[in-house]
Design an enzyme around this catalytic site. Sequence first.
Site, PDB file in Angstrom:
ATOM      1  N   ASP A  31       0.833  -1.211   0.000  1.00  0.00           N
ATOM      2  CA  ASP A  31       0.000   0.000   0.000  1.00  0.00           C
ATOM      3  C   ASP A  31       0.868   1.262   0.000  1.00  0.00           C
ATOM      4  OD1 ASP A  31      -2.331   1.439  -0.016  1.00  0.00           O
ATOM      5  OD2 ASP A  31      -2.792   1.131   2.106  1.00  0.00           O
ATOM      6  N   ASN A  33       1.273   3.462  -2.936  1.00  0.00           N
ATOM      7  CA  ASN A  33       1.792   3.918  -4.235  1.00  0.00           C
ATOM      8  C   ASN A  33       1.295   5.323  -4.583  1.00  0.00           C
ATOM      9  OD1 ASN A  33       2.818   1.361  -4.479  1.00  0.00           O
ATOM     10  ND2 ASN A  33       1.387   0.682  -6.054  1.00  0.00           N
ATOM     11  N   ARG A  35       0.154   7.778  -2.614  1.00  0.00           N
ATOM     12  CA  ARG A  35       0.741   8.832  -1.763  1.00  0.00           C
ATOM     13  C   ARG A  35       2.201   9.071  -2.119  1.00  0.00           C
ATOM     14  NH1 ARG A  35      -1.252   6.049   3.527  1.00  0.00           N
ATOM     15  NH2 ARG A  35      -1.829   4.487   1.954  1.00  0.00           N
ATOM     16  N   TRP A  36       2.899   8.005  -2.450  1.00  0.00           N
ATOM     17  CA  TRP A  36       4.311   8.139  -2.840  1.00  0.00           C
ATOM     18  C   TRP A  36       4.429   9.074  -4.046  1.00  0.00           C
ATOM     19  CZ3 TRP A  36       7.414   7.228  -7.040  1.00  0.00           C
ATOM     20  CH2 TRP A  36       8.797   7.101  -6.805  1.00  0.00           C
ATOM     21  N   ARG A  44      -0.575   9.305  -9.976  1.00  0.00           N
ATOM     22  CA  ARG A  44      -0.614   8.043  -9.221  1.00  0.00           C
ATOM     23  C   ARG A  44      -0.029   6.887 -10.029  1.00  0.00           C
ATOM     24  NH1 ARG A  44      -3.917   7.695  -4.776  1.00  0.00           N
ATOM     25  NH2 ARG A  44      -4.320   5.510  -5.220  1.00  0.00           N
ATOM     26  N   HIS A  48       2.375   3.628  -9.045  1.00  0.00           N
ATOM     27  CA  HIS A  48       2.100   2.206  -9.307  1.00  0.00           C
ATOM     28  C   HIS A  48       3.265   1.570 -10.065  1.00  0.00           C
ATOM     29  CE1 HIS A  48      -1.765   2.514  -7.559  1.00  0.00           C
ATOM     30  NE2 HIS A  48      -2.327   3.231  -8.515  1.00  0.00           N
ATOM     31  N   SER A  76      -7.431  -5.535  -5.074  1.00  0.00           N
ATOM     32  CA  SER A  76      -8.519  -6.108  -4.277  1.00  0.00           C
ATOM     33  C   SER A  76      -9.825  -6.063  -5.062  1.00  0.00           C
ATOM     34  CB  SER A  76      -8.683  -5.326  -2.969  1.00  0.00           C
ATOM     35  OG  SER A  76      -9.320  -4.088  -3.216  1.00  0.00           O
ATOM     36  N   SER A  77     -10.785  -6.851  -4.606  1.00  0.00           N
ATOM     37  CA  SER A  77     -12.089  -6.841  -5.279  1.00  0.00           C
ATOM     38  C   SER A  77     -12.750  -5.470  -5.135  1.00  0.00           C
ATOM     39  CB  SER A  77     -12.982  -7.955  -4.717  1.00  0.00           C
ATOM     40  OG  SER A  77     -12.972  -7.957  -3.313  1.00  0.00           O
ATOM     41  N   GLU A  78     -12.296  -4.674  -4.176  1.00  0.00           N
ATOM     42  CA  GLU A  78     -12.846  -3.325  -3.987  1.00  0.00           C
ATOM     43  C   GLU A  78     -12.116  -2.283  -4.841  1.00  0.00           C
ATOM     44  OE1 GLU A  78     -12.196  -5.464  -1.330  1.00  0.00           O
ATOM     45  OE2 GLU A  78     -14.333  -5.942  -1.331  1.00  0.00           O
ATOM     46  N   LEU A 142      10.654 -20.788  -4.412  1.00  0.00           N
ATOM     47  CA  LEU A 142       9.709 -19.873  -3.761  1.00  0.00           C
ATOM     48  C   LEU A 142       8.408 -19.945  -4.536  1.00  0.00           C
ATOM     49  CD1 LEU A 142       9.263 -17.311  -1.797  1.00  0.00           C
ATOM     50  CD2 LEU A 142       9.822 -15.940  -3.806  1.00  0.00           C
ATOM     51  N   GLU A 218       0.977 -13.146  12.457  1.00  0.00           N
ATOM     52  CA  GLU A 218       1.545 -11.962  13.110  1.00  0.00           C
ATOM     53  C   GLU A 218       1.390 -10.786  12.149  1.00  0.00           C
ATOM     54  OE1 GLU A 218       2.800 -11.745  16.220  1.00  0.00           O
ATOM     55  OE2 GLU A 218       2.159 -13.839  16.439  1.00  0.00           O
TER      56      GLU A 218
HETATM   57  C1  IPE Z   1      -5.416  -2.737  -0.195  1.00  0.00           C
HETATM   58  O1  IPE Z   1      -5.067  -1.400  -0.412  1.00  0.00           O
HETATM   59  C2  IPE Z   1      -5.392  -3.481  -1.489  1.00  0.00           C
HETATM   60  C3  IPE Z   1      -4.074  -3.641  -2.085  1.00  0.00           C
HETATM   61  C4  IPE Z   1      -2.938  -3.308  -1.567  1.00  0.00           C
HETATM   62  C5  IPE Z   1      -4.073  -4.274  -3.380  1.00  0.00           C
HETATM   63  P1  IPE Z   1      -6.166  -0.274  -0.571  1.00  0.00           P
HETATM   64  O2  IPE Z   1      -5.437   1.006  -0.667  1.00  0.00           O
HETATM   65  O3  IPE Z   1      -7.100  -0.595  -1.666  1.00  0.00           O
HETATM   66  O4  IPE Z   1      -6.967  -0.387   0.808  1.00  0.00           O
HETATM   67  P2  IPE Z   1      -7.904   0.647   1.565  1.00  0.00           P
HETATM   68  O5  IPE Z   1      -8.943   1.079   0.574  1.00  0.00           O
HETATM   69  O6  IPE Z   1      -7.033   1.793   1.977  1.00  0.00           O
HETATM   70  O7  IPE Z   1      -8.423  -0.111   2.731  1.00  0.00           O
HETATM   71  C1  IPE Z   2      -1.439   0.328  -3.409  1.00  0.00           C
HETATM   72  O1  IPE Z   2      -1.269   1.696  -3.432  1.00  0.00           O
HETATM   73  C2  IPE Z   2      -1.772  -0.243  -4.760  1.00  0.00           C
HETATM   74  C3  IPE Z   2      -3.138  -0.752  -4.890  1.00  0.00           C
HETATM   75  C4  IPE Z   2      -4.045  -0.748  -3.974  1.00  0.00           C
HETATM   76  C5  IPE Z   2      -3.501  -1.324  -6.160  1.00  0.00           C
HETATM   77  P1  IPE Z   2      -2.501   2.694  -3.398  1.00  0.00           P
HETATM   78  O2  IPE Z   2      -2.897   2.994  -4.800  1.00  0.00           O
HETATM   79  O3  IPE Z   2      -3.594   2.192  -2.536  1.00  0.00           O
HETATM   80  O4  IPE Z   2      -1.832   3.973  -2.747  1.00  0.00           O
HETATM   81  P2  IPE Z   2      -2.460   4.960  -1.671  1.00  0.00           P
HETATM   82  O5  IPE Z   2      -2.966   4.138  -0.548  1.00  0.00           O
HETATM   83  O6  IPE Z   2      -3.577   5.679  -2.364  1.00  0.00           O
HETATM   84  O7  IPE Z   2      -1.328   5.839  -1.297  1.00  0.00           O
HETATM   85 MG    MG Z   3      -4.055   2.413  -0.581  1.00  0.00          MG
END
Ligand code: IPE
Ligand code: IPE
Ligand code: MG
Length: 251
Positions: A31, A33, A35-36, A44, A48, A76-78, A142, A218
Amino acid sequence: MSDSPTVQNAPDLTGGAVGGDGPTHVAIIMDGNGRWATQRGRPRSFGHKKGSEAVREAIEGAIRSGVSVLTLYAFSSENWNRPPSEVRDLMGLLRLYLRNEVAQLNKENIRLRVIGRRSQLDNDINVLIDEAEAKTSQNTRLTLVIALNYGARAELTDAAKALAAAVVEGRESLENITEDRFAQELSTADLPDPDLVIRTSGEQRLSNFLMWQCAYAELMFTDTLWPDFTKDDFADAVTLYKGRDRRFGKR
Ligand code: IPE
Ligand code: IPE
Ligand code: MG
């Protein structure tokens, strides 16, 4: 070992990692990407892209630590709820990864596996996944599991449905539906449960990731944003893990 009584038939939740051993299975919620990239005044998609490069660091960290299974939460599915252009960027990076990295994974004796609902993915991506899985299926150093269009609730619902159908149709008896039998219906049926879950970017939640499988994992949270994650960060997490007291309900 402790002086706790031996419990016959107690489920083995240890995944082989007891008493200061390193983790067998590490799962990472990659998580941060977005914000980075935002911190650098970049789109964005740039985050990624950098994030996809950090996957190499995680793989090397896992190999150096003697980890057998590395699961990466990639989509994620979301995540379909993101703007279409961002979803396209992510799927594009996935295509690139599957096209460009699989030969290298194969050379390194790494097996690639994908979990998550495949039906919603574009056909060409499914073809690339099938090819990658077939090509690397015999590799043993692996197992790299990519969670793609993965959601634990969907996975658990599918498993419950499949078992219910089996019982209704007389292919399975109700008495046979144990925790082990249930786990066999999950996409991770042949994998040990994660011992360690790492989430980057400072968020402290599971976001629908491997909820059954992580019942006794953990959890580790780091403020590092995913594109900055290195093999040293991986090694640090493993060191912290070794200091954790995993009790599995025992005293
Ligand atoms: C979780 O990150 C899913 C992945 C890293 C692929 P999200 O950025 O989608 O999660 P939420 O929305 O902050 O919970
Ligand atoms: C994780 O980075 C990648 C995916 C969820 C696909 P984000 O895209 O969620 O980055 P933030 O959380 O918005 O910084
Ligand atoms: Mg995120």
